[in-house]
Write a protein that holds these residues in place. Structure first.
Motif, PDB file in Angstrom:
ATOM      1  N   TRP A 126       0.844  -1.187   0.000  1.00 48.14           N
ATOM      2  CA  TRP A 126       0.000   0.000   0.000  1.00 48.14           C
ATOM      3  C   TRP A 126       0.882   1.240   0.000  1.00 48.14           C
ATOM      4  O   TRP A 126       2.078   1.173   0.287  1.00 48.14           O
ATOM      5  N   ASP A 127       0.288   2.370  -0.358  1.00 48.24           N
ATOM      6  CA  ASP A 127       0.962   3.666  -0.320  1.00 48.24           C
ATOM      7  C   ASP A 127       0.728   4.259   1.063  1.00 48.24           C
ATOM      8  O   ASP A 127      -0.382   4.697   1.377  1.00 48.24           O
ATOM      9  N   TYR A 128       1.775   4.278   1.887  1.00 48.31           N
ATOM     10  CA  TYR A 128       1.579   4.760   3.259  1.00 48.31           C
ATOM     11  C   TYR A 128       1.367   6.274   3.315  1.00 48.31           C
ATOM     12  O   TYR A 128       1.003   6.818   4.370  1.00 48.31           O
ATOM     13  N   LYS A 133      -5.478  11.794   4.327  1.00 51.18           N
ATOM     14  CA  LYS A 133      -6.018  13.145   4.382  1.00 51.18           C
ATOM     15  C   LYS A 133      -5.347  13.925   5.504  1.00 51.18           C
ATOM     16  O   LYS A 133      -5.133  13.391   6.594  1.00 51.18           O
ATOM     17  N   VAL A 134      -5.014  15.186   5.228  1.00 51.78           N
ATOM     18  CA  VAL A 134      -4.451  16.074   6.250  1.00 51.78           C
ATOM     19  C   VAL A 134      -5.556  17.003   6.733  1.00 51.78           C
ATOM     20  O   VAL A 134      -6.185  17.699   5.927  1.00 51.78           O
ATOM     21  N   ILE A 135      -5.800  16.985   8.033  1.00 43.71           N
ATOM     22  CA  ILE A 135      -6.852  17.821   8.616  1.00 43.71           C
ATOM     23  C   ILE A 135      -6.281  18.671   9.736  1.00 43.71           C
ATOM     24  O   ILE A 135      -5.175  18.422  10.233  1.00 43.71           O
ATOM     25  N   PRO A 152      -4.300   8.489   7.818  1.00 45.51           N
ATOM     26  CA  PRO A 152      -3.997   7.570   6.715  1.00 45.51           C
ATOM     27  C   PRO A 152      -5.259   6.941   6.132  1.00 45.51           C
ATOM     28  O   PRO A 152      -6.225   6.667   6.848  1.00 45.51           O
ATOM     29  N   GLY A 153      -5.243   6.721   4.830  1.00 46.69           N
ATOM     30  CA  GLY A 153      -6.345   6.045   4.148  1.00 46.69           C
ATOM     31  C   GLY A 153      -5.803   5.112   3.084  1.00 46.69           C
ATOM     32  O   GLY A 153      -6.037   5.319   1.884  1.00 46.69           O
ATOM     33  N   PRO A 154      -5.066   4.100   3.485  1.00 44.20           N
ATOM     34  CA  PRO A 154      -4.390   3.247   2.500  1.00 44.20           C
ATOM     35  C   PRO A 154      -5.345   2.313   1.759  1.00 44.20           C
ATOM     36  O   PRO A 154      -6.357   1.870   2.304  1.00 44.20           O
ATOM     37  N   ASN A 155      -5.013   2.041   0.488  1.00 43.13           N
ATOM     38  CA  ASN A 155      -5.667   1.000  -0.296  1.00 43.13           C
ATOM     39  C   ASN A 155      -4.695  -0.164  -0.410  1.00 43.13           C
ATOM     40  O   ASN A 155      -3.636  -0.031  -1.022  1.00 43.13           O
ATOM     41  N   TYR A 156      -5.039  -1.284   0.198  1.00 43.14           N
ATOM     42  CA  TYR A 156      -4.150  -2.441   0.207  1.00 43.14           C
ATOM     43  C   TYR A 156      -4.383  -3.293  -1.044  1.00 43.14           C
ATOM     44  O   TYR A 156      -5.517  -3.559  -1.418  1.00 43.14           O
ATOM     45  N   ALA A 196       5.059   5.032  12.750  1.00 44.37           N
ATOM     46  CA  ALA A 196       3.793   5.530  12.200  1.00 44.37           C
ATOM     47  C   ALA A 196       3.273   4.605  11.095  1.00 44.37           C
ATOM     48  O   ALA A 196       2.075   4.300  11.032  1.00 44.37           O
ATOM     49  N   ILE A 197       4.178   4.152  10.236  1.00 41.33           N
ATOM     50  CA  ILE A 197       3.761   3.244   9.155  1.00 41.33           C
ATOM     51  C   ILE A 197       3.282   1.918   9.725  1.00 41.33           C
ATOM     52  O   ILE A 197       2.319   1.323   9.231  1.00 41.33           O
TER      53      ILE A 197
END
Length: 411
Positions: A257-259, A263-265, A276-280, A340-341
């Motif tokens: 996935w792309d770590y 979204k930054v809020i 984080p909103g990863p697509n595995y 974090a990852i």
């Protein structure tokens, strides 16, 4: 010539209705010509679309979001909108037909269906009109499939790509594959064509390196390779940071996935917070099974790979690890970043910059799609001090593993 089956996904929470749809299709093209799968909710259909290609999707518009829940009137349209957005995990069906027995729902959805060139039919238990239309659609699609899908469409057995020309591609070109340089018209990439001898006969192989490091360059290269050579398998080789183990150990990615996806809020104290909103994307189940079999039964081959190396070798024995590998846009030399990852997946075994790009390119490629795997070897542990001491050794063990894996499992 063997007839090509029509691959259909029927999404409806009413079993009797699913059976009537199947009957209409079977009457039109014949039961042996039909490869039909079914789902009873939006979530179940999404799972099917992640792992299968379909020629035709037939769905009720009034669908439950999950199995066991009550239907919602726009459930089917929500699924279709997700398909339109093109999420990397969903494979687009070639044709889509919507069904509904509710006149108000038909009217509400008709314009949106038409705008996407999808067909919407009135369903009625006592009418055969919708069955006739589905039958004609199935016959038409079946007629277009002749000669389109076949194992013979693959032109190459294995394509091997790397991120770096020096060190990584050099290690691949050092394999005993009788490499010859190959150029394509109006394409600046340097390709190399060779063969791997196996007990079942030779494998036709191509290899090349990306123009730079990173997921974007890798995805572009993988897409070009798939278009130019139509490989049955695509392998990503090279070096990676490991979370544990020893220098040179081979890491086989069972998912990536792309770590950096998310979204930054602004938090409550006005500081920026990354969500984080990863697509595995998972490796093909059969390839993972083969990697596990290699690990369990072929440790002697790993020891043989060690003996082939002519340079400085770590004191530890060479091992193979199978697990999740995260990809990102930067070289990581920070324990804080690794921690974090790891919150994305506690079983993380590797962090690098390209694997997700190769997985995504294969997942979204035109048919026939290659099965993709990544086997990179540990050159550092993503923490200071990082040195280049074992980069060549890691590239060597990665290349040698791909060679041996191909010999024993890809014929």
């Amino acid at each position: 010539m063997t007839e090509i089956p029509l691959r259909v996904l029927v999404v409806d929470d009413n079993e009797a209705k699913r059976n009537r749809i199947r009957g209409a299709l079977a009457d039109a093209v014949g039961e042996p010509q039909l490869d039909l799968k079914s789902a009873s909710s939006v979530a179940a259909a999404g799972a099917m679309l992640e792992s299968h290609d379909f020629d035709l999707l037939i769905l009720d518009l009034n669908l439950p979001m999950r199995d066991g829940e009550s239907p919602v009137k726009d459930g089917g349209m929500r699924l279709l909108r997700t398909i339109v957005r093109g999420g990397p995990r969903l494979r687009r069906p070639k044709h889509i037909v919507g069904l509904t027995e509710f006149a108000d729902l038909f009217k509400e959805s008709e314009s949106e269906m038409e705008s996407e060139s999808w067909q919407l039919l009135h369903y009625a238990f006592d009418s055969s009109a919708w069955q006739d239309v589905l039958g004609r659609k199935a016959v038409y699609i079946t007629g277009t499939l002749a000669g389109m899908r076949s194992d013979d469409d693959y032109q190459t057995d294995l394509a091997i790509i790397t991120a770096l020309k020096e060190i990584e591609l050099d290690a691949i070109l050092s394999l005993p594959c009788e490499w010859k340089s190959l150029r394509r018209s109006q394409d600046d990439t340097y390709y190399y064509e060779g063969r791997i001898e196996t007990e079942g006969g030779p494998l036709k192989v191509v290899c090349c390196a990306a123009i730079e490091m990173g997921m974007a360059a890798t995805a572009c290269l993988a897409t070009k390779v798939i278009y130019n050579f139509s490989p049955r398998y695509l392998a990503m080789a090279g070096i990676t940071a490991g979370m544990a183990g020893n220098f040179g150990d081979v890491i086989f990615a069972d998912q990536s996935w792309d770590y950096g996806a998310g979204k930054v809020i602004n938090s409550s104290n006005a500081e920026s917070v990354f969500k984080p909103g990863p697509n595995y994307i998972a490796v093909d189940a059969e390839l993972k099974e083969k990697a596990q079999h290699f690990k369990q039964t072929r440790s002697a081959i790993l020891h043989e790979i060690e003996s082939r190396w002519q340079g400085n070798t770590p004191s530890s024995r060479l091992n193979l690890s199978i697990g999740p590998v995260a990809s990102g846009a930067a070289v990581v030399e920070s324990q804080e970043m690794i921690d974090a990852i790891r919150t994305h997946n506690r079983k993380l075994i590797g962090v690098e910059m390209e694997v997700y790009g190769s997985f995504l390119a294969c997942r979204t490629a035109r048919a026939p799609r290659p099965k993709c795997f990544a086997a990179k070897s540990i050159c550092d542990f993503a923490a200071p001090p990082k040195t280049d001491e074992y980069q060549k050794y890691a590239a060597f063990t990665s290349a040698q593993f791909v060679l041996e894996f191909a010999k024993h499992y890809l014929r």
